[in-house]
Design a protein around this motif. Sequence first.
Motif, PDB file in Angstrom:
ATOM      1  N   TYR A  51      39.966  36.464  13.706  1.00 40.66           N
ATOM      2  CA  TYR A  51      39.641  37.950  13.443  1.00 40.66           C
ATOM      3  C   TYR A  51      39.012  38.584  14.591  1.00 40.66           C
ATOM      4  O   TYR A  51      38.412  38.076  15.500  1.00 40.66           O
ATOM      5  N   ASP A  53      36.792  42.750  15.197  1.00 42.73           N
ATOM      6  CA  ASP A  53      36.529  44.086  14.469  1.00 42.73           C
ATOM      7  C   ASP A  53      36.930  45.071  15.558  1.00 42.73           C
ATOM      8  O   ASP A  53      37.558  44.858  16.865  1.00 42.73           O
ATOM      9  N   ALA A  54      36.826  46.687  15.234  1.00 35.19           N
ATOM     10  CA  ALA A  54      37.094  47.527  15.952  1.00 35.19           C
ATOM     11  C   ALA A  54      36.508  47.575  17.274  1.00 35.19           C
ATOM     12  O   ALA A  54      37.259  48.386  18.276  1.00 35.19           O
ATOM     13  N   ASP A  55      35.432  46.876  17.508  1.00 33.28           N
ATOM     14  CA  ASP A  55      34.945  47.089  18.766  1.00 33.28           C
ATOM     15  C   ASP A  55      35.444  45.672  19.664  1.00 33.28           C
ATOM     16  O   ASP A  55      35.121  45.565  21.048  1.00 33.28           O
ATOM     17  N   THR A  57      35.014  42.494  18.748  1.00 35.99           N
ATOM     18  CA  THR A  57      34.267  41.244  18.864  1.00 35.99           C
ATOM     19  C   THR A  57      35.250  40.289  17.924  1.00 35.99           C
ATOM     20  O   THR A  57      35.616  40.764  16.976  1.00 35.99           O
ATOM     21  N   TYR A  59      36.028  36.812  16.039  1.00 36.34           N
ATOM     22  CA  TYR A  59      35.682  36.182  14.905  1.00 36.34           C
ATOM     23  C   TYR A  59      36.450  34.979  14.818  1.00 36.34           C
ATOM     24  O   TYR A  59      37.726  34.853  15.103  1.00 36.34           O
TER      25      TYR A  59
END
Length: 144
Positions: A51, A53-55, A57, A59
């Motif tokens: 995964y 995120d939009a920034d 980062t 996961y």
Amino acid sequence: MTTNDTAPVRFDTKIAVLLRDDLEGWQRLNVTAFLVSGLGTRHPEVIGEPYADADGTAYLPMLRQPVLVFEGSKETLTAAHGKALARVLPRAVFTSDLFATGNDRDNRAAVRAVGRDRLDLVGLAVYGPRNVVDKVLKGARMHP
């Protein structure tokens, strides 16, 4: 699973956890976490993509499909264990003895010390074709 990116995703397989119905809340969560942790090590196809995120980062990847959690009596769990063995399904077990250990080595020793027909099972995870997993879990009910 379908290959069309816009179609709903359906899986031919099922990941299911069966918990004994007399466990306390913290035990149910702990047992479930331990049981599903083994699936990706033997069956990497159950793990999805990482995964982000939009920034950007990053996961960790997680299981690619839902985990269905059921509960049942000690007898239901024993029967499901026998069916999972007979159908040679990938499985993980958690016994009551593991609540008293504090590390992986002692966990494995506690399971190894008891014959399969005498294991005091409190949890079982299975993975396989949906219809086969459904037969193994016959008599169990969805966890509330």
